[in-house]
Design a protein around this motif. Structure first.
Motif, PDB file in Angstrom:
ATOM      1  N   ASP A 145       0.828  -1.213   0.000  1.00  0.00           N
ATOM      2  CA  ASP A 145       0.000   0.000   0.000  1.00  0.00           C
ATOM      3  C   ASP A 145       0.861   1.261   0.000  1.00  0.00           C
ATOM      4  O   ASP A 145       0.467   2.310   0.502  1.00  0.00           O
ATOM      5  CB  ASP A 145      -0.985   0.011   1.171  1.00  0.00           C
ATOM      6  N   LYS A 168       2.597   4.566  -1.529  1.00  0.00           N
ATOM      7  CA  LYS A 168       2.155   5.605  -2.454  1.00  0.00           C
ATOM      8  C   LYS A 168       3.332   6.543  -2.724  1.00  0.00           C
ATOM      9  O   LYS A 168       4.091   6.871  -1.817  1.00  0.00           O
ATOM     10  CB  LYS A 168       0.981   6.401  -1.872  1.00  0.00           C
ATOM     11  N   GLU A 204       4.165  10.224  -4.801  1.00  0.00           N
ATOM     12  CA  GLU A 204       3.735  11.384  -5.582  1.00  0.00           C
ATOM     13  C   GLU A 204       4.945  12.233  -5.931  1.00  0.00           C
ATOM     14  O   GLU A 204       5.905  12.317  -5.151  1.00  0.00           O
ATOM     15  CB  GLU A 204       2.745  12.239  -4.780  1.00  0.00           C
ATOM     16  N   THR A 225      -4.056  12.520 -13.904  1.00  0.00           N
ATOM     17  CA  THR A 225      -5.421  12.153 -14.283  1.00  0.00           C
ATOM     18  C   THR A 225      -5.609  12.003 -15.780  1.00  0.00           C
ATOM     19  O   THR A 225      -6.370  11.137 -16.240  1.00  0.00           O
ATOM     20  CB  THR A 225      -6.417  13.213 -13.744  1.00  0.00           C
ATOM     21  N   GLU A 228      -9.317   5.476 -11.970  1.00  0.00           N
ATOM     22  CA  GLU A 228      -7.940   5.933 -12.182  1.00  0.00           C
ATOM     23  C   GLU A 228      -6.990   5.071 -11.366  1.00  0.00           C
ATOM     24  O   GLU A 228      -7.116   4.961 -10.144  1.00  0.00           O
ATOM     25  CB  GLU A 228      -7.808   7.402 -11.770  1.00  0.00           C
ATOM     26  N   ARG A 229      -6.045   4.433 -12.068  1.00  0.00           N
ATOM     27  CA  ARG A 229      -5.100   3.561 -11.389  1.00  0.00           C
ATOM     28  C   ARG A 229      -4.019   4.372 -10.661  1.00  0.00           C
ATOM     29  O   ARG A 229      -3.676   5.476 -11.082  1.00  0.00           O
ATOM     30  CB  ARG A 229      -4.442   2.625 -12.400  1.00  0.00           C
ATOM     31  N   GLU A 230      -3.512   3.785  -9.595  1.00  0.00           N
ATOM     32  CA  GLU A 230      -2.391   4.409  -8.894  1.00  0.00           C
ATOM     33  C   GLU A 230      -1.144   4.305  -9.763  1.00  0.00           C
ATOM     34  O   GLU A 230      -0.936   3.319 -10.470  1.00  0.00           O
ATOM     35  CB  GLU A 230      -2.150   3.726  -7.551  1.00  0.00           C
ATOM     36  N   SER A 277       2.214   2.649 -14.022  1.00  0.00           N
ATOM     37  CA  SER A 277       1.047   2.239 -13.264  1.00  0.00           C
ATOM     38  C   SER A 277       1.489   1.204 -12.235  1.00  0.00           C
ATOM     39  O   SER A 277       2.396   0.411 -12.493  1.00  0.00           O
ATOM     40  CB  SER A 277      -0.030   1.655 -14.178  1.00  0.00           C
ATOM     41  N   LYS A 278       0.857   1.205 -11.057  1.00  0.00           N
ATOM     42  CA  LYS A 278       1.296   0.285 -10.010  1.00  0.00           C
ATOM     43  C   LYS A 278       1.044  -1.166 -10.373  1.00  0.00           C
ATOM     44  O   LYS A 278       1.708  -2.059  -9.841  1.00  0.00           O
ATOM     45  CB  LYS A 278       0.611   0.627  -8.683  1.00  0.00           C
TER      46      LYS A 278
END
Length: 788
Positions: free
Chosen positions: A280, A282, A284, A301, A325-327, A348-349
């Motif tokens: 999990d 993340k 950015e 996006t 929307e994929r992570e 993409s994850k």
């Protein structure tokens, strides 16, 4: 003595002699400390002046490798570098200015600049904390660097030091509510009313605070990152923007590996990785606008296909799949030299999409330049992973970017014009490109490729905008080149199938002769005639040509039994013409061949070196084509080399151990015996980064996991199985074989045994462990494949 008794005894003696160990090698010999083989160079470096080559070596039989040096003026002399001299030795690696005349050097909290022409080093700064990531800006007077998660710039001419950002970890302090009042506030107010001296001092503090706020304009804005980690902080060449990654580790549950032989005599728990599907994290990408003194994150996006579902969802018609929307995970920004443009690599994850996009630094918006979609997973040489962009950057014209892509099925080097989107392949063909980089004058590429064949690596030079490649190395095998700073010389780490790595020197010209500088094999190692395995191919069930290395015994000792070795890692190449990283196994295969075994080592589906389709041949079914390639290899041995189909064994470690289990459980008619070392038994218990690429996540694609995990097929065991595993393995946990052993017990299987190694992690380090393990493997094959 009767004739019948005599001939019976004579036959017994002959049988024992035929099958006795007829080799100068033994398990004890090949599994001892590798120092017995000699010393071999590694970690090649050039000095700043391109006059000497430095490398790790152990010519003097020290407890560990030391730094050695060979000067180009006297290449016959190998000198050990003293500790005192090693500290003062300048190597070519570092952050250079555009013309590579100066280099920035960081030692702890000190930043220095080194002039390559004069050899003079000048200290620029010494700060309270460690400095990181120093580099020259477009105006090379200014140097940018990172200190305590913030960006700074320093002028060499004026000595001015500027802090560009105000970034802090943790949460922003909460302001007191002026409407609230508590006991401490009451007491403070009373104190200030009654004691005038205290009141005067507090007023002075408040005035001083306001003066500091005026002088330190960066205190006007602070960006708080919360619990997220600051990574990859970098300053644009014009110093107008600073980009950085915000990394949120998440709170996945890790697994525990007990250490039963800790020095304390108590069992200690090792906190290790989480399992697949528990990721999990993340990431950015954020932009600090220096002029506007504000931070905003990059907006993904509008990336094309950001909501696309994978094809495998059609296997689950009863499940509702939401298009959302994929992570994604973004690489650091790559700035053009003039600082006017930036690109990022976005993954993409689920690793099925990779976008290369321009980044609008003013808004954080992305515009896709190139999208690579793979229904299996994105990978390949130079393509990077997760937060890495791999091979990527700008040409000096500030409008072309370069990158690698598997668009054609093989990883090649591309250019793309960001002004019009035109893409051009600089290399093409059924081969792969490795580690391309630009020459000092930015007019050429240097690159390594497998163009000669998948089993060789050679170094080339090519014009910047493409064209024919000039091959600069010629020695068969692997040529790992370290180019001198002036690009006039090459230090080459070279090896061949039966010859470990040695250091060579050559001028950077195709027709120049390569001079061998080291000769590290011990006399004991050289006394044995190590085999040069044959590189062969055989046909798979689906018509593919499968590459393999073949070891054939002399006809006089051939026993018609065969052993198949399965390399680990899945994505790894072991069928090639250079010294294998599996050197212990290579020596063991020489021993087996001496004893009469035929040995084959297969680059099965999923292996590296053969392009995208070979790499992804195991998608959603490990134990599918990768296993059938072993079965087809066994058939090839029977049909072509006269092997008895009833006497074929198989062994391997890690991924090779997994394949061995699948072979014994599902292909009992092909494999009589197998040794499964440090094996994955249930892919739902392995790590996320590797497994989710190939099998997706267990909760989303349980079909892939069930058909790929040996524990589901244990009832098929008919042959003879040896399981070996380290008990402190933090990669493939010991729990894997504990669960499998319980399954075998419940199934009533009695033709298996397990050897455990309390002191060993995934990669064994103790010679005693290697020896014990391989004596058991040899015993397994001798007692089950030779019909004794």
């Amino acid at each position: 003595m009767t004739k019948s008794i005599f001939f019976s005894i004579l036959f017994s003696v002959l049988f024992i002699n035929i099958h006795a160990q007829q080799s100068a090698l033994s398990v004890e010999k090949v599994m001892q400390d590798p120092k017995w083989m000699g010393t071999f160079p590694s970690n090649i470096k050039w000095d700043q002046n391109s006059s000497a080559i430095y490398f790790n070596y152990n010519k003097d039989a020290d407890p560990a490798d030391s730094l050695y040096c060979i000067g180009l003026k006297n290449t016959k002399s190998i000198e050990k570098v003293s500790w005192s001299k090693e500290k003062d030795t300048e190597f070519s690696r570092g952050t250079y200015n555009a013309k590579k005349t100066k280099k920035l050097k960081i030692i702890g909290n000190t930043l220095s600049i080194y002039d390559l022409k004069s050899g003079k080093e000048t200290e620029l700064l010494q700060l309270p904390e460690n400095i990181r990531n120093a580099n020259f800006l477009a105006n090379e007077d200014w140097i940018a660097f990172e200190l305590d998660n913030n960006a700074y710039v320093y002028s060499q001419d004026t000595g001015v030091l500027k802090k560009l950002t105000q970034i802090k970890t943790g949460e922003a302090p909460k302001k007191k509510d002026p409407k609230t009042s508590d006991k401490s506030t009451f007491l403070e107010n009373e104190n200030l009313k009654l004691l005038s001296v205290v009141k005067e001092r507090e007023d002075e503090k408040e005035i001083s605070k306001k003066i500091r706020e005026v002088r330190q304009d960066k205190d006007a804005y602070t960006y708080y990152a919360g619990e997220r980690q600051i990574m990859n902080l970098q300053v644009s060449p014009d110093a107008k923007y600073v980009t950085f990654s915000l990394y949120d580790r998440g709170k996945s549950d890790n697994t525990i590996v007990p250490n039963y032989i800790d020095a304390s005599s108590y069992t200690k728990d090792l906190n290790t990785r989480s399992k697949v599907g528990a990721d999990d994290t993340k990431v950015e990408l954020a932009i600090y606008n220096v002029e506007k003194d504000t931070v905003y994150t990059v907006n993904t996006t509008n990336l094309p296909g950001i909501t696309d579902l994978p094809d495998y969802v059609t296997d689950y018609p009863d499940k509702e799949w939401e298009e959302k929307e994929r992570e994604v995970i973004s690489s650091p920004a790559y700035f053009s030299d003039n600082g006017q443009h930036a690109i990022v690599n976005v993954r993409s994850k689920d690793n099925k999409d990779r976008w290369i996009a321009t980044l609008d630094l003013k808004s954080g918006a992305l515009s896709s330049l190139d999208r690579q979609r793979d229904e299996a997973w994105i990978a390949g040489p130079g393509i990077g992973w997760s937060m890495s962009g791999g091979t990527m950057g700008w040409l000096p014209d500030n409008k072309h970017i370069y990158f690698q892509s598997e668009a054609t099925g093989y990883s090649h080097l591309y250019l793309l014009d960001v002004t019009n989107g035109t893409k051009k392949a600089l290399t093409s063909g059924n081969y792969e490109v490795f580690e391309p980089f630009m020459s000092n004058d930015k007019k050429s590429w240097y690159l390594t490729t497998s163009q000669v064949g998948p089993g060789e690596r050679h170094f080339y030079k090519m014009a910047l905008m493409g064209g024919s490649m000039e091959q600069l190395t010629t020695m068969p095998g692997n040529n790992d080149v370290s180019l001198s700073p002036d690009e006039k010389h090459m230090a080459i780490l070279h090896s061949y199938s039966n010859q470990p790595w040695e250091l060579y020197y050559k001028k950077t010209a195709a027709k120049a002769e390569a001079l061998q500088l080291t000769s590290g094999q011990s006399e004991e190692f050289k006394t044995y005639a190590w085999r040069d395995p044959q590189l062969v191919t055989f046909k798979a069930q689906d018509g593919a040509d499968v590459p393999a290395r073949l070891y054939l015994p002399e006809a006089s000792v051939k026993n018609n039994a065969a052993v198949i070795f399965v390399h680990g890692a899945g994505y790894l190449q072991n069928v090639h013409k250079w010294w294998s990283s599996y050197f212990r196994e290579y020596m063991f295969h020489n021993l087996l061949t001496d004893l009469g075994y035929t040995v084959i080592d297969i680059d099965y589906r999923g292996s590296a070196g053969y392009g995208r389709d070979w790499r992804t041949g195991i998608y959603r079914h490990m134990g599918g084509k990768d296993l059938s390639d072993q079965v087809d290899g066994a058939k090839y041995l029977v049909d072509t080399h006269g092997i008895d189909k009833e006497n074929i064994g198989i062994y391997g470690g890690s991924y090779g151990g997994f394949i061995t289990l699948m072979a014994l459980f599902t292909e009992a008619e092909t494999f009589k015996s197998g040794a499964a070392l440090r094996s994955v038994t249930d892919w739902a218990h392995y790590n996320h980064g590797y497994t989710s690429n190939i099998l997706n996540e267990p909760i989303n694609d349980p079909i892939a996991y069930e058909r790929s995990s040996p524990i589901y097929f244990a009832e098929g065991l008919e042959g003879n199985l040896l399981i070996a595993h380290g008990m402190v393995d933090v990669n493939v946990h010991f729990q894997d074989v504990v669960r499998l052993s319980q399954r075998l017990i419940e199934l009533g299987k009695d033709n298996w045994e397990m050897a455990v190694y309390p002191a060993e992690d995934h990669g064994f380090v103790e010679p005693s462990s290697w020896t014990d393990e391989y004596k058991r493997i040899l015993k397994l094959f001798n007692t089950t494949l030779l019909n004794k």
